[in-house]
Enzyme design. Structure first.
Site, PDB file in Angstrom:
ATOM      1  N   THR A  99     -55.646 -27.330  35.084  1.00 12.52           N
ATOM      2  CA  THR A  99     -55.768 -26.960  33.822  1.00 12.52           C
ATOM      3  C   THR A  99     -55.643 -25.774  33.418  1.00 12.52           C
ATOM      4  O   THR A  99     -55.164 -25.535  32.429  1.00 12.52           O
ATOM      5  CB  THR A  99     -57.498 -27.451  33.710  1.00 12.52           C
ATOM      6  OG1 THR A  99     -57.647 -28.711  33.981  1.00 12.52           O
ATOM      7  CG2 THR A  99     -57.873 -27.212  32.236  1.00 12.52           C
ATOM      8  N   SER A 138     -51.948 -34.668  29.188  1.00  9.86           N
ATOM      9  CA  SER A 138     -53.150 -33.968  30.042  1.00  9.86           C
ATOM     10  C   SER A 138     -52.529 -33.302  31.066  1.00  9.86           C
ATOM     11  O   SER A 138     -51.639 -33.419  31.456  1.00  9.86           O
ATOM     12  CB  SER A 138     -54.089 -35.241  30.399  1.00  9.86           C
ATOM     13  OG  SER A 138     -54.992 -35.120  31.364  1.00  9.86           O
ATOM     14  N   SER A 316     -35.444  -1.844  69.219  1.00 13.28           N
ATOM     15  CA  SER A 316     -36.475  -1.153  69.505  1.00 13.28           C
ATOM     16  C   SER A 316     -36.458   0.397  69.087  1.00 13.28           C
ATOM     17  O   SER A 316     -35.617   0.983  68.945  1.00 13.28           O
ATOM     18  CB  SER A 316     -36.406  -1.210  71.310  1.00 13.28           C
ATOM     19  OG  SER A 316     -37.273  -0.247  71.599  1.00 13.28           O
ATOM     20  N   SER A 317     -37.653   0.698  68.960  1.00 14.78           N
ATOM     21  CA  SER A 317     -37.757   2.100  68.611  1.00 14.78           C
ATOM     22  C   SER A 317     -37.837   3.060  70.000  1.00 14.78           C
ATOM     23  O   SER A 317     -38.021   4.503  69.729  1.00 14.78           O
ATOM     24  CB  SER A 317     -39.207   2.409  67.683  1.00 14.78           C
ATOM     25  OG  SER A 317     -40.188   2.127  68.535  1.00 14.78           O
TER      26      SER A 317
END
Length: 465
Positions: A99, A138, A316-317
C-alpha cells in the site's frame, strides 16, 4: 525547510513543501526503514504504466474527465521517462502488502498532475491520489501486476545474456574440440574426454536454462489488474475491467492476459515461486560451471592446470604474482545469494492468508535482486572469463598419458578383473599402463596402440571394433 500540511485518516503531518510525495508516503517512509535501498527503478516504471493505462481507460469509458486524465497521463509519462525518482522514498520491504508503494506512486502522480494544471502540490481537491489516480484500482491488483510486468522485463534481459553465454561456450567448444584431457568422476581419474566436449555440455545446460525461463514467462503474463481489493472487482466499472489489460499491454508492449479467475489471481502468487525456482536452478548450473573452471585452472604449478583463466586483477596483498579466479568466484556467490532469495520467496508465497498475500514486497525485493544479479553476473562471466579462456594442451596430454583411467578401454578384451589388476599395479609402482600391458604380454603393441588412443575413447563404441 518549508512544509505543507497534509492530512489522512491518521491525522495531520508536515510534508516538505517542494516534494511530490504526500502524507501517506511520508508515514510509510517513517515506518519502514529496513534496507537503506530504493525501489527497483523498473518497478516504479511498471506502476506508472499501470496508472497511465487506468487513466486512459477510465477516460475512455467516461469516468475521468479529459483535463484530469491528460494531466495524470502526462505525469505518468514523465515518471516512465525516469523523472521524479527521488520522490519514490518507500523502502522495498514494508508491511501493508505494498500500500505504501502504491500510495507513493498515487501521490507523486497526483501532485505532478496538479502542477501541470496550475495548482500547488497538496491541492488534492484538484487531483486526488485516491479518487482520480487510483480510480478503479486497489493496491491488491496494482502491486502484483506491477511485479509481474517488472519480472517480464528483467527476465528478457536474463534470457538475452544466457544466449550470449551459450554462444561463447559453443565457440570455446569448437576451439577446444581437439584438446584431449582426462575426465573425472568424484574427482578421480575416469576416462578421456575432449575439452571441447566439456564446454559443449556447459552450453547445453545453459540453453536449457534459457528455454525454461522463456516458458515460465507465461506465468508472469497473467495479471489480476481489474480485480481490485480481493478479486471481485468492487469499485471498478465493468467496462474498465474488460479494457484495462489490453490498454496495459499496448503501453508496456508486453503480452498480458487477465486472470480468468481474478480472485485466484489475487489470492495466489505461485507464479513467483515458480520463476524464482527456475532462476535458482539456472544459478546452480552456473555455479557448477564456475566450480569446474576453478578446478581445471587450479595451480598454476601444483594444481590441475588444464586451462588458463584470464588474469583480471592481483590475487593477494602479500603473495606476489598470485592471480585468483575472481570471476568464477563471484558467480558462486551470486548463486548462493539467489538460493537464499528463493527460500525467502518460497516462504512468502506460502504465507498468504485467505483473500490476499501481504508479503509481495519481500517477494519482489528478492526476486528482482535475483534477476538483476544473475543478469549482471552472466555479463561479467562472458566478457571477463569465458571468452578469454585458453587451454594448456601439453598439460592435458600429460595427465591423460599418465592416468590409469585409459585402462578402461581394454576391458572388453581382457575383462574387468584383469584390467583392474593392471590399474592397481600402475598406481602402486608408478609405471604406465602401457608399459605394464606390453611387459606382461597381455596385448600386442599394434593392438594396444589402437585401444589406448585417447581420442578413440571420446566417442561411443567399443574401442578397436
Amino acid at each position: 525547510m518549508d512544509f505543507r500540511i497534509e492530512s489522512d485518516s491518521i491525522g495531520e503531518a508536515r510534508v516538505p513543501k517542494d516534494v511530490y510525495y504526500g502524507v501517506q508516503t511520508l508515514r510509510g517512509a517513517n515506518n519502514f526503514r529496513i534496507t537503506t535501498l530504493k525501489l527497483n527503478t523498473e518497478f516504479i516504471t511498471s506502476i506508472a504504466e499501470i496508472k497511465k493505462a487506468a487513466a486512459i481507460t477510465n477516460n475512455e469509458i467516461g469516468l475521468l474527465e479529459n483535463k484530469l486524465a491528460e494531466a495524470i497521463i502526462e505525469a505518468c509519462n514523465e515518471i516512465i521517462e525516469g523523472k521524479f525518482r527521488e520522490d519514490f522514498i518507500i523502502d522495498p520491504i514494508q508491511g501493508g502488502a505494498g500500500t505504501s508503494i502504491n500510495m507513493n506512486a498515487n501521490e507523486v502522480i497526483a501532485n505532478r498532475a496538479i502542477e501541470l494544471l496550475g495548482g500547488e502540490k497538496g491541492r488534492y481537491d484538484i487531483v486526488s491520489p485516491n479518487d482520480h489516480v487510483n480510480m478503479g484500482q486497489s493496491t491488491n491488483d496494482v502491486i502484483p501486476t506491477a511485479g509481474k510486468i517488472t519480472a517480464l522485463k528483467l527476465i528478457a534481459r536474463v534470457v538475452e545474456k544466457l544466449k550470449e553465454l551459450s554462444e561463447a561456450l559453443d565457440n570455446k567448444a569448437e576451439e577446444f574440440k581437439d584438446v584431449i584431457k582426462m575426465g573425472r568422476t568424484q574427482l578421480q581419474d575416469a576416462v578421456p574426454i575432449t575439452l571441447g566436449q566439456e564446454f559443449k555440455a556447459y552450453s547445453a545446460v545453459i540453453r536449457r536454462d534459457a528455454a525454461r525461463i522463456e516458458r515460465a514467462k507465461e506465468e508472469m503474463e497473467v495479471v489480476n489488474i481489474g480485480g481490485t481489493a480481493i478479486g471481485t472487482g468492487i469499485n471498478a466499472d465493468e467496462e474498465y475491467v474488460c479494457k484495462i489489460v489490453p490498454e496495459l499491454s499496448k503501453i508496456t508492449k508486453l503480452k498480458l492476459y487477465q486472470s480468468q479467475d481474478l480472485i485466484d489471481g489475487t489470492q495466489n502468487l505461485d507464479g513467483f515461486a515458480l520463476i524464482s525456482g527456475i532462476i535458482k536452478t539456472c544459478a546452480v548450473n552456473l555455479s557448477k560451471i564456475a566450480n569446474d573452471l576453478r578446478l581445471m585452472s587450479s595451480g598454476p604449478r601444483t594444481g590441475l592446470g588444464e586451462i588458463n583463466l584470464p588474469a583480471k586483477q592481483n590475487g593477494s596483498s602479500i603473495m606476489p604474482g598470485k592471480v585468483n579466479p575472481v570471476i568464477p568466484e563471484v558467480i558462486n556467490q551470486i548463486a548462493f545469494n539467489i538460493i537464499g532469495n528463493d527460500v525467502t520467496v518460497t516462504m512468502a508465497v506460502e504465507a498468504g492468508q485467505l483473500e490476499l498475500n501481504a508479503f509481495e514486497p519481500v517477494i519482489f525485493y528478492n526476486l528482482f535482486q535475483s534477476l538483476e544479479t544473475l543478469t549482471n553476473g552472466i555479463d561479467t562471466f562472458v566478457d571477463n572469463c569465458i571468452v578469454g579462456i585458453t587451454a594448456n594442451r601439453e598439460r592435458c596430454s600429460e595427465l591423460v598419458n599418465n592416468s590409469v583411467g585409459i585402462v578402461t578401454a581394454i576391458c572388453p578384451y581382457v575383462g574387468y578383473k584383469s584390467a583392474a589388476k593392471i590399474a592397481k599395479q600402475a598406481i602402486k609402482t608408478g609405471e604406465s599402463v602401457r608399459k605394464i600391458i606390453l611387459s606382461e604380454g597381455i596385448l600386442k603393441e599394434k593392438e594396444l596402440n589402437d585401444l589406448i588412443n585417447p581420442l578413440n575413447m571420446t566417442s561411443p563404441g567399443i574401442v578397436g571394433r
